[in-house]
Design an enzyme around this catalytic site. Structure first.
Site, PDB file in Angstrom:
ATOM      1  CG  MET A   1      32.304  17.696  25.478  1.00 34.05           C
ATOM      2  SD  MET A   1      31.388  17.067  24.070  1.00 34.05           S
ATOM      3  CE  MET A   1      29.712  17.380  24.560  1.00 34.05           C
TER       4      MET A   1
ATOM      5  CD  GLU B   1      43.467  60.379  42.791  1.00 34.55           C
ATOM      6  OE1 GLU B   1      43.490  61.601  42.985  1.00 34.55           O
ATOM      7  OE2 GLU B   1      44.488  59.705  42.626  1.00 34.55           O
TER       8      GLU B   1
ATOM      9  CB  CYS C   1      35.601  53.060  31.083  1.00 30.67           C
ATOM     10  SG  CYS C   1      35.544  51.265  31.150  1.00 30.67           S
TER      11      CYS C   1
ATOM     12  CB  ALA D   1      45.970  64.313  41.045  1.00 28.11           C
ATOM     13  CB  SER D   2      40.647  63.891  42.290  1.00 30.05           C
ATOM     14  OG  SER D   2      40.811  62.585  42.730  1.00 30.05           O
TER      15      SER D   2
ATOM     16  CG  ASP E   1      32.588  23.788  43.136  1.00 28.01           C
ATOM     17  OD1 ASP E   1      32.918  23.768  44.326  1.00 28.01           O
ATOM     18  OD2 ASP E   1      32.782  24.747  42.381  1.00 28.01           O
TER      19      ASP E   1
END
Ligand SMILES: Cc1cc2nc3c(=O)[nH]c(=O)nc-3n(C[C@H](O)[C@H](O)[C@H](O)COP(=O)(O)OP(=O)(O)OC[C@H]3O[C@@H](n4cnc5c(N)ncnc54)[C@H](O)[C@@H]3O)c2cc1C
Ligand code: FES
Length: 1252
Positions: A206, A1183, A60, A1001-1002, A307
């Site tokens: 910052m 799909e 895309c 629906a492919s 962390d």
């Protein structure tokens, strides 16, 4: 990319950053390079742009500029990067289409050195299955020899004038004045101290990674912002004999580089803390975040799950702080962190630098974290631990243990430390055994703890201490440890290298095929280069038109309530606000009807979910519209008992087995977007919109405005992804936007959070099944009941249920199969179509049932699958006859390609040798029906040939990345016998091809390709007399001649699909044109202590007939697989107990990233497959493969089963989808998880649930 000149070092630094977090004022003196700046299709495409595009890394295209710029910034600093560098540079970028493999593939071509051993061990490959009938000439997916070389000398130079201005410091403060905010950047520490003491409430910005999101998402307004980036003291580093003082303003990337440079300069025992910090910094956020986020900012932000803070605190770091009262040093210890986001620092104090001490001989530091996704994700629990032993002994002299994620701020496990130290105990299993007990009592989380996952988090505190224990034991080298027990082997979080080895691609063209005929060849996506250069136009790229307005939506904050009053008076006072539209303003139909039920466009008197649209504020800018929307006041009267879960809805109780599957957010990269432009006469409108179904949008807008459809033209150039989410929802949003139009254009672009809140996603499902089977594994009967959470309106839920029921046999011939489905109405945002349309849910229950049968019988799951698979001429449960030969071929070839049997032996052996780490594997088949609703199975096209020979093709399909325009271009090229370069596809428009069906629906290429073929054949036949007259003539000469011969050079084409049907009463029909088949093998490695897993290998064999474009189809296969992997193992929607969606952005909702790609990823297209039902014998593939992502789920389940059997637990066990780390860890039933039990009632926060 941001580039800055550092006058002190006289160097230029380049770094990638997130545009949305960069305040423009902060960029004073910096040079910014965007994707448009590095190359263009009009001049020269940059090698990065070229390689990502030509390696098929852009579908895309919405993510492509970001990918390009991350890679470009890396190459500016490291022209010959390693694969680790590339993986790290791309770790912070998301792509929803490609599955990442082709992007990495393109970037990898910049690596100069490749380790063949690593390549062998961890490869993402695309391989071929040879064919006997065709000449497989084994072309590469792309030819890297054709790529332009990277020439660093040709890059843009840093603007010399910026160097000059940086060298002439301006000591006076810089001030920028906005509408509601003043930005001051002091030029010296004195000015900073004065400003801070005068305005203690003003934040120091910052990196803006804490303040920025607060402003954007929480609407916090800071009248004054202080930006100390020009205060040099904040960036200074000083080494002392005891350690290093690091400027608090240093970015986390700079801190990491500094520590990495220092480590080799000192003996290892002095740098224990440095190395622990480096480890933690490698996993914190993404490179884009670390490039801007500052050390001081991280400490002062005092995130509960920071962390760094646990490690800095455990490591006895301290801060140098300055204020108008003078300087002081503040130790970073348990007293420092006061509460959520609060430290003991006074509001006017500034952290100047942070002291990181050297460690002593006998002192060890450990840092661990567990996060929902391995990269770019805040930790669930994180920890820093330090232990100091008396010289020459294993007696603990001093210990500190800090956790993040176990309370409102960083917490110290003081009692646990005391329990270890005061007894002057040896560091051994006995001491640690007691420590676990104390820790369990000390770090208690109430059942209502914010963030939920209480049991998991508590068990993590134990297992992370256990990991530290092993690490310390290893370092002490007092205890001979088996290699398999060493912590580095325990952790699946350890990065494994991703190296792509490129092997030949199967090509479905024979040697006889004309070399100009593009069908069957891996042609690059026709817009890939435009997408990679940033030239591709998406809806929001359309330039602002004169007088344009913006629409911001106001949504319900109640799940079920009456609207008592809607007060818009304050909103109308906001500068720039023009109007507020409500349901009363809709001139035409106020509802949209789906499956016989009406859905209000804007709520009238009652709301039925949080996120339902109530009104919209129209203003001159997006910012003003948003401010106006925030000022709208709605009073509600709550209605009784909103329903959120399916359990509350259901009335039937069957208790044989139950499985649950959560929903999924589309997370298309381009959010819902539209621009409605009034033409200015006869109530005519042009709508530029990102939709899969322009005709439905046209019709909905016309009905809403009460005008005929011929006054509304929808234009769809392309979509930045859709996945089913831009079919029905977009038409409602476009209708609402059109109501806001008077005589000025109105644009509506949803923000990510709004989009996720309003538009719904894949239906969560609870299923219950009874299954009858024989001892040999034959399944005789099954009865499955499906309950989907439809949300507050029907949308396409009934159709989804139909598809669920039609697919509940998957690949198995179950003689007695019964199913029922219910779409349950709840007070959550309505769910809708999503790639697979119920099939990924349906099959999950079937496969879970099979897995249960295998566990009951103690037989391998693949054997149960094989025993029950369709064979020979077969009939489905709705009496559809088909031949499963290709299904079985896919299965057999997948087993062969994955070396299934020998892997099974290796996995079992591995599991015997490893206590805390288990491997699991699975192989899963699919049979997927392709068709669209019988009455909508058609397509049309319009093809014009212009006098210069160029051809313009228009068809009903929309381009959302799936490559339909590229394939259609190939079709036109073949049929007209001209090169693809002569064929152009501009857009999909309702004025050129009317009354189209959605691209879904492919079946898009199946139907539209046939329509284009039909039109082109008509045109080619019309040219026949001309061609016969001048057989050696050129195309252009034929076209010119045809024009003068008065032959029409424009034709429509139409494809009428097969007459399919389904008789639900008789339970028989032919609802599909054909089946697409596939099989997928996956193997994972699970860290049973943390639940982290890594997919080691995936092999997919798919039957897609004879591919029109193998590179496009493989892109669909890989992308769908990764989306399925996300669905079944990672993506988790969380709602509050009052029905508010919590997961409204990438921080909370994790889609797969580069780190989730299987280390070895092989896609094979089944050879010798023909399909008479689709164009050129191809098959729809958009799909089906989503479901094959479940192979990773079942591989995790297999690994969990191995862990459970070690604990003496055998037989079936529940594991709901998605199998996130917490579920996998708890299901593994380790020693630590069994210690943790949660009592009490579920409170406000812990009651997070997933819409089930
Ligand atoms: C997408 C994303 C992912 C992230 N992932 C992680 C993660 O995995 N782990 C983790 O630990 N963190 C993570 N973070 C948090 C991030 O590390 C912090 O937001 C960051 O370190 C804060 O630094 P900053 O410079 O951006 O702060 P800013 O937003 O600029 O400022 C934050 C606060 O700190 C104060 N402040 C800043 N500097 C000083 C100073 N010198 N003296 C006194 N006060 C000061 C400011 O007044 C302000 O209140 C993530 C953030 C984002 C946006
Ligand atoms: S190509 Fe990456 S999001 Fe579409």
């Amino acid at each position: 990319m941001v580039s800055r000149y550092r006058p002190v070092t006289k160097t230029i630094t380049h770094y990638a950053a997130n545009a949305c977090l960069l305040p423009i004022c902060q960029l004073h003196g910096a040079a910014i390079t965007t994707v448009e700046g590095i190359g263009s299709t009009k001049t020269r495409v940059h090698p990065v742009q070229e390689r990502i595009a030509k390696a098929h890394g852009s579908q895309c295209g919405f993510c492509t500029p970001g990918m390009v710029m991350s890679m470009y910034a890396l190459l500016r600093n490291t022209p010959q990067p390693s694969m680790d560098d590339i993986a790290e540079a791309l770790a912070g970028n998301l792509c929803r289409c490609t599955g990442y493999r082709p992007i990495i593939d393109g970037c990898r071509t910049f690596c100069q050195v490749q380790s063949s051993s690593i390549q062998h061990e961890a490869a993402i490959t695309i391989s071929s299955i040879s064919s006997t009938d065709y000449c497989w000439n084994s072309p590469q997916l792309f030819d890297k020899d054709q790529f332009q070389p990277l020439d660093p000398t040709q890059e843009l130079i840093f603007p010399p004038e910026l160097i000059l201005t940086s060298q002439t410091p301006r000591p006076e403060p810089l001030t920028f004045q906005g509408e509601r905010m003043t930005w001051v950047s002091p030029g010296s520490m004195d000015q900073l101290v004065q400003l801070r003491s005068r305005h203690p409430g003003a934040p120091l910005v910052m990196g803006n990674t804490n303040i920025g999101p607060d402003i954007k998402f929480k609407g916090i307004i800071h009248p004054l912002i202080i930006s100390p980036t020009r205060v040099t003291e904040l960036f200074e580093t000083t080494q002392t004999p005891e350690g290093v003082w690091v400027g608090a303003g240093s970015s986390l990337s700079e801190v990491r580089t500094l520590l990495e440079n220092l480590v080799p300069q000192y003996p290892p025992e002095k740098t224990e803390l440095f190395r622990a910090l480096i480890k933690q910094l490698g996993n914190l956020g993404s490179q884009q975040i670390r490039n801007v986020a500052s050390l001081g900012g991280n400490i002062v932000s005092a995130y509960p799950n920071s962390d760094l803070n646990p490690v800095l605190a455990a490591g006895r770091c301290k801060l140098s702080v300055v204020s108008s009262g003078g300087k002081r040093e503040v130790p970073l210890n348990q007293d420092f962190f006061v509460n959520f986001g609060k430290t003991i620092l006074k509001p006017h104090e500034i952290v100047v630098s942070v002291f990181i001490p050297f460690t002593r001989k006998g002192e060890f530091v450990g840092a661990f974290r567990q996060a929902p996704r391995k990269e770019s994700s805040f930790a669930t629990v994180t920890t820093g631990m330090r232990v100091f032993f008396s010289e020459g002994s294993r007696v603990v002299q001093d210990i500190s243990i800090y956790y993040g994620g176990m309370g409102p701020t960083t917490v110290s496990a003081v009692k646990t430390c005391a329990a270890i130290v005061t007894r002057s105990e040896q560091w051994d299993d006995e001491t640690l055994g007691r420590a676990y007990e104390v820790l369990l009592e000390e770090l208690v989380l109430p059942p209502s703890a914010p963030g939920g996952k209480v049991e998991f988090r508590r068990s993590l505190t134990l297992s992370l201490l256990f990991k530290f224990n092993l690490e310390v034991l290893h370092k002490l080298r007092h205890m001979p440890l088996k290699a398999a027990c060493l912590p580095h082997l325990l952790s699946c979080m350890e990065k494994k290298k991703i190296i792509i080895s490129q092997t030949p691609l199967p090509q479905s063209v024979s040697q006889e095929q004309n070399s100009q005929d593009p069908v069957g060849r891996p042609i690059m996506h026709r817009s890939a280069l435009s997408q990679a250069t940033g030239e591709a136009v998406y809806c929001d790229d359309l330039p602002r038109t004169d007088g344009e307005l913006f629409l911001a939506l106001v949504t319900s904050s109640r799940a079920h309530a009456k609207i008592i009053q809607l007060d818009v008076s304050e909103a109308l006072k906001v500068p720039g606000v023009v109007d507020v539209i409500t349901a009363k303003d809709i001139p035409g139909r106020k509802v949209r009807t789906m499956c016989g039920y009406d859905e209000e466009l804007l709520a009238g008197s009652e709301v039925s979910c949080i996120g339902q649209m109530v009104c919209g504020v129209v203003a001159d800018t997006r910012a003003h519209a948003k401010r106006g929307a925030a000022a709208v006041k709605i009073s509600y009267e709550d209605l009784p008992e909103p329903i959120f879960t399916i359990e509350v809805c259901e009335t039937v109780t069957l208790t044989i087995r139950e499985h649950r599957m959560g929903g999924q957010e589309h997370f298309y990269m381009e959010t819902q977007s539209m621009l409605v432009v009034p033409v200015g006469e006869e109530r005519e409108f042009n709508i530029y919109v990102s939709t899969q179904w322009p005709a439905a949008t046209q019709e909905a807008v016309a009905q809403t405005l009460g005008i005929p459809s011929n006054r509304v033209t929808c234009h769809v150039k392309r979509m930045g992804g859709a996945f089913g989410g831009k079919v029905t929802k977009t038409s409602i949003l476009a209708s609402v936007t059109s109501v806001a139009v008077t005589n000025r254009p109105v644009r509506c672009i949803l923000e990510r959070g709004e989009d996720m809140l309003i538009t719904g996603g894949r239906h969560p499902v609870v299923g219950k099944y009874k299954v009858g089977f024989m001892n040999d594994g034959r399944i005789i009967a099954a009865d499955i009941q499906f309950y989907t959470n439809a949300g507050n309106t029907i949308d396409e839920s009934v159709l989804v249920i139909e598809k669920i029921l039609l697919h509940m046999d998957n690949a198995y011939n179950i003689p007695h199969l019964r199913g029922s489905g219910a779409a349950c109405r709840t007070n959550l945002p309505s769910n809708t179509a999503f790639r697979g349309f119920g099939v990924p849910q349906s099959l999950m229950f079937v496969e879970n049932m099979i897995t249960d049968v295998s566990m009951v019988l103690g037989l391998p799951a693949d054997k149960i699958r094989e025993i029950n698979m369709y064979r020979g001429p077969s009939v489905t449960h709705y009496k559809y006859q088909f031949n499963p030969e290709n299904l079985l071929r896919c299965w057999d070839q997948c087993k062969a390609k994955s070396t299934f049997s020998s892997r099974r032996t290796a996995v079992d052996q591995f599991n015997q040798q490893n206590q805390w780490k288990k491997r699991g594997m699975s192989i899963i088949p699919i049979k997927y029906g392709i068709a669209f609703a019988p009455s909508l199975y058609h397509a049309a096209a319009l093809v014009h040939i212009y006098k210069d020979g160029s051809v313009l093709v228009t068809h009903g399909g929309t381009e959302m990345g799936q490559g339909i325009h590229t394939k259609v271009q190939q079709v036109a090229s073949r049929e007209l016998h001209i090169p693809t370069s002569k064929v152009y596809i501009s857009e999909t428009g309702t004025n050129t091809v009317p009354n189209t069906c959605p691209s879904a629906a492919s079946f898009g290429t199946d139907a539209n390709g046939m329509a284009v073929k039909n039109a082109c054949q008509t045109l080619y036949q019309r040219l026949e007399p001309i061609r016969k007259k001048n057989p050696k003539g050129l195309w252009e000469s034929w076209v010119t001649a045809a024009f003068f011969e008065k032959i029409s050079l424009s034709a429509t084409g139409f494809h009428r699909g097969p007459d399919l049907y389904m008789d639900w009463e008789a339970m028989e029909g032919q609802p599909y044109a054909y089946f697409t088949y596939g099989a997928c093998f996956s193997e994972v490695e699970l860290d049973c202590l943390s639940g982290d897993y890594r997919t080691l290998r995936t092999d997919i064999v798919v039957d897609i007939g004879r591919s029109v474009n193998p590179s496009v189809d493989i892109g669909q296969v890989e992308g769908a697989f990764m989306q399925g992997l996300g669905l079944y193992t990672l993506e988790e929607l969380k709602f509050s107990p009052s029905g508010l969606l919590y997961t409204r952005g990438p921080s909370q909702y994790k889609i797969p990233a580069v780190c989730d790609v299987p280390l070895s990823f092989n896609v094979y297209l089944l050879p010798d497959s023909y399909n008479p039902h689709a164009i050129y014998s191809s098959k729809g593939i958009g799909e089906p493969v989503v479901f094959l992502g479940s192979s990773v789920f079942y591989a995790i389940k297999d690994a969990v089963a191995a862990a459970r059997s070690q604990s003496g637990l055998a037989g079936p066990f529940p594991l709901d989808s998605p199998a996130t780390a917490d579920k996998a860890c708890l299901a593994s039933a380790s020693h630590f998880t069994q210690k943790v039990r949660v009592g009490g009632s579920v409170g406000r926060w812990a009651g997070l649930w997933v819409g089930l």
